[in-house]
Write a protein that holds these residues in place. Structure first.
Motif, PDB file in Angstrom:
ATOM      1  N   TRP A   1       0.818  -1.208   0.000  1.00  7.37           N
ATOM      2  CA  TRP A   1       0.000   0.000   0.000  1.00  7.37           C
ATOM      3  C   TRP A   1       0.853   1.260   0.000  1.00  7.37           C
TER       4      TRP A   1
ATOM      5  N   ASP B   1       1.301   1.605  -3.705  1.00  6.37           N
ATOM      6  CA  ASP B   1       0.146   1.696  -4.587  1.00  6.37           C
ATOM      7  C   ASP B   1      -0.837   2.795  -4.233  1.00  6.37           C
ATOM      8  N   ILE B   2      -0.893   3.230  -2.979  1.00  6.66           N
ATOM      9  CA  ILE B   2      -1.918   4.202  -2.602  1.00  6.66           C
ATOM     10  C   ILE B   2      -1.741   5.510  -3.357  1.00  6.66           C
TER      11      ILE B   2
ATOM     12  N   ILE C   1       1.540   5.625   4.730  1.00  8.79           N
ATOM     13  CA  ILE C   1       0.471   5.317   3.771  1.00  8.79           C
ATOM     14  C   ILE C   1      -0.474   6.511   3.643  1.00  8.79           C
TER      15      ILE C   1
ATOM     16  N   ALA D   1      -1.127   8.854   0.333  1.00 11.66           N
ATOM     17  CA  ALA D   1      -2.462   9.151  -0.190  1.00 11.66           C
ATOM     18  C   ALA D   1      -2.627  10.654  -0.398  1.00 11.66           C
TER      19      ALA D   1
ATOM     20  N   TYR E   1      -7.046  -1.247  -9.448  1.00  9.82           N
ATOM     21  CA  TYR E   1      -6.674  -2.221  -8.415  1.00  9.82           C
ATOM     22  C   TYR E   1      -6.595  -3.630  -8.994  1.00  9.82           C
TER      23      TYR E   1
END
Length: 535
Positions: free
Chosen positions: A55, A58-59, A108, A112, A220
């Motif tokens: 995450w 990828d976030i 994380i 974001a 995703y």
């Protein structure tokens, strides 16, 4: 190509403003790759779980992709400069938060925030380029430079990461953003005029979650397929759910007068094909990056910083590719032919990669340079065509659609070509492992080349060397087969461009600047600001 446009030319102030707008573009694209080499230090300091580590990567992309359409439409309504400044503040604050994160959850959340800031910056910069450069020739040159800078930023991010980590702690890779954002906040109000749609209608709040629900599940699912190298139930359902929500979103846009994405964007027959071709180009670019970065480190055995520096070599040709394509079109070359030629050049690059062995540094670098140069030629021209085809008041939405397509294309390229290469790798490894190797070790080696390297280190002498040699041969074979597949995709792209962008349509979209001045007047653009830019 004729140059009968009566649109005003941007002067020194306009080009200075453009240079300032390259700052957020470089930083947002650099943040895609800036964590590549920081993972070991982050793991030692923050102790993230496997899921948290995923995450952390990828976030950023998820937040960026999910909010591009919303932010593009919002910028058209409240003003692109205003949104750009909001994004600079958000990006700077999130960068500081990421640099000083004390645990994985904080990092994380900060990543974001970086994605949200990036989603405001990206469409705003492209839309402002559309507004600053009303003359078609100047706009083509600017977008060509813009496309080359975006491609170069991704390569520069990994190098910057390696250099910073050699001297400072892992959080320093994020602090690079802060002075650039401060500079942006100082210069943009002085140099960049405000542009917006004066009568945009009510903002459709329900379309915000619908647009995110259409984009995020598909991204995703594609990333999950790429990571697992298999199509399992969860990513398949995620992709299907995203497509269903996407159909609802599209229907809503077609039936509402205050749609977030106006159907008028697609009235020009060149806009839709341009978005599709741009998505296909990103497919090829990111699909190759999946292999070349691993090849430099895991096959050739180069250290992270050395591999990053070598990966910069193709950037020198990439820097010239976009402007060269723009000049060819301005000197009379048919746009469709140049775009098709870019696809063919990219296919040749994949063809060179298809001949790489396990000790072929220059073959890989030359192939990567040809591939990236061809793709940037395509992206520069189709971006200019798409942005030039729409009214200036809708430039933010148009830019957001282009960039959302890029996110889809990149995720699809890594998923498809990565799966092809991994399938070949696993089949080869299964057949070439030395006799007597424990089944658990064989299964571990079949996961990835990086795991195979770790397994080989734990095995005694000759066996470990044989395992590593076989794994490297298998990975390279997989890269060759994936390259052939990628070349086929790019040849199909060349045909698609030749068919959908044939001269009658190009003639219709290549001289939008003739109508730009009245369009600006209709949209209520601040004419004083225009004059200030185009001195």
């Amino acid at each position: 190509m004729t140059t009968t446009s009566t649109a005003p030319l941007a002067g020194r102030k306009g080009w200075t403003a453009f240079v300032v707008l390259l700052l957020p573009l470089l930083l947002v694209s650099m943040d895609v790759s800036v964590l590549y080499f920081a993972v070991p230090e982050i793991s030692r300091e923050l102790h993230p779980s496997a899921a948290q580590q995923l995450w952390i990567f990828d976030i950023y992309a998820f937040a960026l992709a999910g909010l591009l359409i919303t932010m593009g439409a919002l910028g058209d309504r409240i003003g692109r400069r205003k949104l750009l400044l909001f994004g600079a503040v958000a990006f700077g604050i999130a960068s500081v938060a990421a640099a000083y994160a004390r645990n994985a959850e904080m990092l994380i959340a900060a990543r974001a925030g970086l994605g949200i800031g990036g989603a405001t910056l990206m469409p705003s910069t492209m839309a402002l380029v559309r507004n600053i450069f009303q003359d078609a020739i100047q706009r083509g040159r600017a977008i060509a430079i813009w496309s080359s800078a975006m491609a170069g930023g991704i390569a520069l991010g990994s190098v910057m990461s390696g250099v910073m980590l050699d001297h400072f702690w892992w959080g320093s890779v994020f602090l690079v953003n802060v002075p650039a954002m401060v500079l942006l906040l100082v210069l943009v109000p002085v140099l960049v005029p405000e542009f917006k749609d004066p009568a945009p209608g009510r903002f459709d709040l329900l379309s915000v979650p619908l647009s995110m629900g259409a984009v995020l599940p598909v991204i995703y699912g594609l990333k999950k397929v790429s990571a697992d190298n298999a199509i399992t139930l969860v990513p398949a359902l995620s992709i299907v759910a995203g497509l269903v929500i996407g159909a609802v979103f599209v229907r809503r846009q077609l039936t509402r007068r205050d749609a977030m994405i106006s159907p008028a964007l697609f009235r020009d027959r060149g806009f839709g094909p341009a978005v599709a071709i741009n998505t296909l180009a990103t497919f090829a670019m990111m699909g190759s990056a999946y292999f070349t970065t691993q090849y430099l480190q895991s096959v050739l055995g180069k250290g992270p910083l050395e591999a990053a520096l070598w990966s910069l070599a193709p950037s020198f040709s990439v820097a010239l590719a976009g402007p060269t394509a723009s000049v060819l079109v301005q000197r009379g070359a048919d746009r469709a032919s140049v775009i098709s030629g870019g696809f063919v050049l990219g296919a040749v690059g994949y063809g060179v990669l298809a001949f790489a062995g396990t000790d072929a540094l220059w073959t890989v670098l030359i192939g990567a340079a040809l591939l990236a140069s061809g793709i940037v030629m395509v992206m520069a021209l189709v971006t200019d065509m798409a942005i030039g085809a729409v009214p200036p008041k809708r430039a933010g939405s148009a830019a957001a659609l282009l960039e959302t397509g890029q996110e889809f294309g990149g995720a699809m390229g890594m998923a498809v070509l990565g799966s092809v290469g991994t399938a070949v790798y696993r089949a080869d490894v299964k057949d070439t492992m030395p006799d007597g190797l424990p089944p658990a070790a064989v299964e571990a080696v079949r996961e990835t080349l990086g795991v195979a390297d770790a397994v080989a280190e734990r095995l005694s002498g000759g066996t470990g060397e044989l395992v590593l040699h076989s794994a490297r041969e298998a990975f390279t074979h997989g890269m060759r087969i994936a390259s052939v597949t990628g070349a086929g995709v790019l040849i199909a792209g060349a045909v698609l461009a030749a068919v959908t962008l044939r001269p009658p349509r190009i003639a219709k979209t290549s001289a939008p600047a003739v109508a730009d001045a009245p369009a600006d007047a209709e949209s209520g653009t601040e004419t004083g600001a225009d004059d200030a830019v185009a001195v």
